[in-house]
Design a protein around this motif. Structure first.
Motif, PDB file in Angstrom:
ATOM      1  N   MET A   1      14.059 134.307  18.124  1.00 20.71           N
ATOM      2  CA  MET A   1      13.730 133.718  19.371  1.00 20.71           C
ATOM      3  C   MET A   1      14.480 134.655  20.377  1.00 20.71           C
ATOM      4  SD  MET A   1      14.986 129.738  18.882  1.00 20.71           S
ATOM      5  CE  MET A   1      16.473 129.915  18.155  1.00 20.71           C
ATOM      6  N   ARG A   2      14.036 134.121  21.562  1.00 19.52           N
ATOM      7  CA  ARG A   2      14.568 134.793  22.943  1.00 19.52           C
ATOM      8  C   ARG A   2      15.519 133.698  23.401  1.00 19.52           C
ATOM      9  NH1 ARG A   2       9.018 135.600  25.751  1.00 19.52           N
ATOM     10  NH2 ARG A   2       8.953 133.623  24.886  1.00 19.52           N
ATOM     11  N   ILE A   3      16.899 134.050  23.155  1.00 16.85           N
ATOM     12  CA  ILE A   3      17.899 133.162  23.763  1.00 16.85           C
ATOM     13  C   ILE A   3      18.522 133.499  25.027  1.00 16.85           C
ATOM     14  CG2 ILE A   3      19.825 131.915  23.206  1.00 16.85           C
ATOM     15  CD1 ILE A   3      19.191 132.348  20.172  1.00 16.85           C
ATOM     16  N   LEU A   4      18.560 132.498  25.772  1.00 19.16           N
ATOM     17  CA  LEU A   4      19.381 132.696  26.910  1.00 19.16           C
ATOM     18  C   LEU A   4      20.783 131.973  26.917  1.00 19.16           C
ATOM     19  CD1 LEU A   4      19.781 133.560  30.137  1.00 19.16           C
ATOM     20  CD2 LEU A   4      18.539 131.237  30.749  1.00 19.16           C
ATOM     21  N   VAL A   5      21.629 132.831  27.105  1.00 24.60           N
ATOM     22  CA  VAL A   5      23.064 132.188  26.923  1.00 24.60           C
ATOM     23  C   VAL A   5      23.692 131.897  28.341  1.00 24.60           C
ATOM     24  CG1 VAL A   5      25.569 132.401  25.993  1.00 24.60           C
ATOM     25  CG2 VAL A   5      23.332 132.922  24.540  1.00 24.60           C
ATOM     26  N   LEU A   6      24.070 130.764  28.712  1.00 24.71           N
ATOM     27  CA  LEU A   6      24.748 130.362  30.007  1.00 24.71           C
ATOM     28  C   LEU A   6      26.179 130.487  29.783  1.00 24.71           C
ATOM     29  CD1 LEU A   6      22.049 127.770  31.491  1.00 24.71           C
ATOM     30  CD2 LEU A   6      22.174 130.272  31.941  1.00 24.71           C
ATOM     31  N   GLY A   7      26.882 131.302  30.592  1.00 23.91           N
ATOM     32  CA  GLY A   7      28.414 131.299  30.178  1.00 23.91           C
ATOM     33  C   GLY A   7      28.736 132.463  29.328  1.00 23.91           C
ATOM     34  N   HIS A   8      29.814 133.089  30.102  1.00 24.11           N
ATOM     35  CA  HIS A   8      30.165 134.486  29.638  1.00 24.11           C
ATOM     36  C   HIS A   8      31.831 134.201  29.306  1.00 24.11           C
ATOM     37  CE1 HIS A   8      30.406 139.090  29.185  1.00 24.11           C
ATOM     38  NE2 HIS A   8      29.743 138.568  28.223  1.00 24.11           N
ATOM     39  N   GLY A   9      32.190 133.139  28.911  1.00 22.43           N
ATOM     40  CA  GLY A   9      33.411 132.966  28.594  1.00 22.43           C
ATOM     41  C   GLY A   9      33.951 133.382  26.945  1.00 22.43           C
ATOM     42  N   LYS A  10      35.005 132.802  26.381  1.00 28.50           N
ATOM     43  CA  LYS A  10      35.058 133.078  25.139  1.00 28.50           C
ATOM     44  C   LYS A  10      34.009 132.887  24.007  1.00 28.50           C
ATOM     45  CE  LYS A  10      40.374 133.579  26.048  1.00 28.50           C
ATOM     46  NZ  LYS A  10      40.342 133.152  27.470  1.00 28.50           N
ATOM     47  N   THR A  11      33.549 131.582  24.302  1.00 23.77           N
ATOM     48  CA  THR A  11      32.768 130.789  23.247  1.00 23.77           C
ATOM     49  C   THR A  11      31.498 131.336  23.746  1.00 23.77           C
ATOM     50  OG1 THR A  11      34.152 128.932  23.116  1.00 23.77           O
ATOM     51  CG2 THR A  11      31.959 128.907  22.267  1.00 23.77           C
ATOM     52  N   GLY A  12      31.126 131.769  24.768  1.00 18.82           N
ATOM     53  CA  GLY A  12      29.741 132.113  25.247  1.00 18.82           C
ATOM     54  C   GLY A  12      29.663 133.443  24.622  1.00 18.82           C
ATOM     55  N   LYS A  13      30.479 134.519  24.830  1.00 19.46           N
ATOM     56  CA  LYS A  13      30.549 135.932  24.113  1.00 19.46           C
ATOM     57  C   LYS A  13      30.226 135.680  22.626  1.00 19.46           C
ATOM     58  CE  LYS A  13      33.559 137.830  27.618  1.00 19.46           C
ATOM     59  NZ  LYS A  13      34.764 138.508  27.648  1.00 19.46           N
ATOM     60  N   LEU A  14      30.926 134.688  21.784  1.00 18.68           N
ATOM     61  CA  LEU A  14      30.676 134.637  20.592  1.00 18.68           C
ATOM     62  C   LEU A  14      29.517 134.200  20.497  1.00 18.68           C
ATOM     63  CD1 LEU A  14      33.893 133.226  18.736  1.00 18.68           C
ATOM     64  CD2 LEU A  14      32.525 135.426  18.335  1.00 18.68           C
ATOM     65  N   ALA A  16      26.538 134.619  22.076  1.00 22.15           N
ATOM     66  CA  ALA A  16      25.623 135.706  21.931  1.00 22.15           C
ATOM     67  C   ALA A  16      25.691 136.804  20.838  1.00 22.15           C
ATOM     68  CB  ALA A  16      26.256 136.516  23.481  1.00 22.15           C
ATOM     69  N   GLN A  17      26.923 137.022  20.371  1.00 20.15           N
ATOM     70  CA  GLN A  17      27.349 137.750  19.238  1.00 20.15           C
ATOM     71  C   GLN A  17      26.629 137.335  18.214  1.00 20.15           C
ATOM     72  OE1 GLN A  17      31.434 139.114  18.974  1.00 20.15           O
ATOM     73  NE2 GLN A  17      30.934 139.217  16.369  1.00 20.15           N
ATOM     74  N   VAL A  18      26.977 135.975  17.780  1.00 20.10           N
ATOM     75  CA  VAL A  18      26.206 135.342  16.443  1.00 20.10           C
ATOM     76  C   VAL A  18      24.912 135.476  16.549  1.00 20.10           C
ATOM     77  CG1 VAL A  18      26.017 133.113  15.249  1.00 20.10           C
ATOM     78  CG2 VAL A  18      28.364 133.951  16.210  1.00 20.10           C
ATOM     79  N   ALA A  19      24.312 134.834  17.800  1.00 18.37           N
ATOM     80  CA  ALA A  19      22.866 134.881  17.947  1.00 18.37           C
ATOM     81  C   ALA A  19      22.336 136.272  17.645  1.00 18.37           C
ATOM     82  CB  ALA A  19      22.543 134.599  19.272  1.00 18.37           C
ATOM     83  N   ALA A  20      22.703 137.290  18.045  1.00 15.91           N
ATOM     84  CA  ALA A  20      22.333 138.789  17.950  1.00 15.91           C
ATOM     85  C   ALA A  20      22.376 139.281  16.596  1.00 15.91           C
ATOM     86  CB  ALA A  20      23.230 139.630  18.892  1.00 15.91           C
ATOM     87  N   ARG A 193      36.987 130.660  17.553  1.00 16.85           N
ATOM     88  CA  ARG A 193      35.951 129.934  18.015  1.00 16.85           C
ATOM     89  C   ARG A 193      34.794 130.364  17.314  1.00 16.85           C
ATOM     90  NH1 ARG A 193      39.467 131.720  21.796  1.00 16.85           N
ATOM     91  NH2 ARG A 193      40.402 130.109  23.501  1.00 16.85           N
ATOM     92  N   ARG A 194      34.570 131.166  16.476  1.00 10.33           N
ATOM     93  CA  ARG A 194      33.373 131.455  15.766  1.00 10.33           C
ATOM     94  C   ARG A 194      32.721 130.260  14.968  1.00 10.33           C
ATOM     95  NH1 ARG A 194      30.912 136.159  14.273  1.00 10.33           N
ATOM     96  NH2 ARG A 194      29.146 136.082  12.431  1.00 10.33           N
ATOM     97  N   GLY A 195      33.421 129.166  14.705  1.00 10.73           N
ATOM     98  CA  GLY A 195      32.841 128.213  14.105  1.00 10.73           C
ATOM     99  C   GLY A 195      32.116 127.346  14.908  1.00 10.73           C
ATOM    100  N   PHE A 196      32.577 127.184  16.298  1.00  6.43           N
ATOM    101  CA  PHE A 196      31.941 126.795  17.143  1.00  6.43           C
ATOM    102  C   PHE A 196      30.271 127.246  17.702  1.00  6.43           C
ATOM    103  CE2 PHE A 196      36.322 126.037  18.951  1.00  6.43           C
ATOM    104  CZ  PHE A 196      36.510 124.859  18.104  1.00  6.43           C
ATOM    105  N   ALA A 197      30.386 128.682  17.653  1.00  6.96           N
ATOM    106  CA  ALA A 197      29.272 129.611  17.941  1.00  6.96           C
ATOM    107  C   ALA A 197      28.184 129.566  17.000  1.00  6.96           C
ATOM    108  CB  ALA A 197      29.744 131.044  18.157  1.00  6.96           C
ATOM    109  N   GLU A 198      28.782 129.711  15.775  1.00  9.14           N
ATOM    110  CA  GLU A 198      27.769 129.502  14.551  1.00  9.14           C
ATOM    111  C   GLU A 198      27.108 128.108  14.619  1.00  9.14           C
ATOM    112  OE1 GLU A 198      30.059 132.388  11.387  1.00  9.14           O
ATOM    113  OE2 GLU A 198      30.532 130.266  11.143  1.00  9.14           O
TER     114      GLU A 198
END
Length: 227
Positions: A1-14, A16-20, A193-198
């Motif tokens: 998928m092509r995912i747009l992440v809105l927010g580059h805070g602590k959870t937003g960064k994770l 994006a990382q998990v999605a990649a 915060r990784r659990g939230f991102a996953e």
């Protein structure tokens, strides 16, 4: 998928990382690039299969209106906006969009919500309270998770919420039951915060296969828990 992440805070960064890590294409917009949802034009949103929002209570509604109006699929982990949930659901329905929301995308926290109800049911004579601790930059208090925990037991017991903002705490929630004889506690402590991102990325992968509509993470999470 092509995912747009809105927010580059602590959870937003994770997120994006998990999605990649899972092989998705990721583009991130931080607050400076998207004031008042100005960057979320219809042609821009159309370039993505999914939007995941981890912004702020001040930004999330503008983001949701812009995205849902185009018929987009949106997962929102931001809290502090649920008074507007009926109007966002109506917008999603009218535009054939998909909205998946959750006060917490941790599988463990979702299990805690279910356990909390059984906890309160088993101890009808006890006094209940909720303590929640988050990092100092978290804007909403009480947290959405604490409010959901309170709601889980509301027809069985009252519970006052105490909110603490301290350091870089990822999130600690404790439901206490107290009598003259003892105190029993049910606690979830996030180690990161990784659990939230996953959970959020898993939710996005699930939403991509569903028909348009509005979904609550609490109602679908069990099918996403890793075996």
């Amino acid at each position: 998928m092509r995912i747009l992440v809105l927010g580059h805070g602590k959870t937003g960064k994770l997120v994006a990382q998990v999605a990649a890590e899972r092989g998705h294409g990721v583009h991130v917009l931080d607050a400076k690039e998207n004031p008042n949802a100005a960057a979320l034009t219809a042609p821009f949103i159309a370039a993505f299969d999914m939007v995941i929002d981890f912004t702020t209570p001040e930004a999330v509604l503008s983001n949701l209106r812009a995205c849902l109006a185009t018929g987009a699929k949106v997962v929102v982990g931001t809290t502090g906006w649920y008074d507007a949930l009926p109007s966002m659901k109506d917008l999603a329905d009218r535009k054939g969009a998909s909205l998946l929301f959750g006060t917490n995308f941790s599988f463990g926290v979702q299990a805690m919500f279910e356990l909390a109800r059984e906890f309160a049911k088993a101890l009808p004579g006890y006094t209940f309270s909720i303590d929640e601790t988050h990092h100092v930059t978290k804007l909403d208090a009480p947290s959405g998770t604490a409010l959901t925990l309170k709601k889980a037991i509301e027809d069985l017991a009252e519970a006052e919420i105490t909110s603490i903002r301290d350091g870089d705490a990822a999130g600690i929630h404790t439901l206490k039951a107290t009598s003259q004889s003892d105190t029993i506690s049910l606690t979830h402590e996030a180690h990161s915060r990784r659990g939230f991102a996953e959970g959020a990325v898993s939710a996005a992968e699930w939403l991509a296969t569903q028909k348009p509509g509005t979904y609550d993470f609490a109602e679908i999470y069990k099918g996403l828990v890793p075996k």
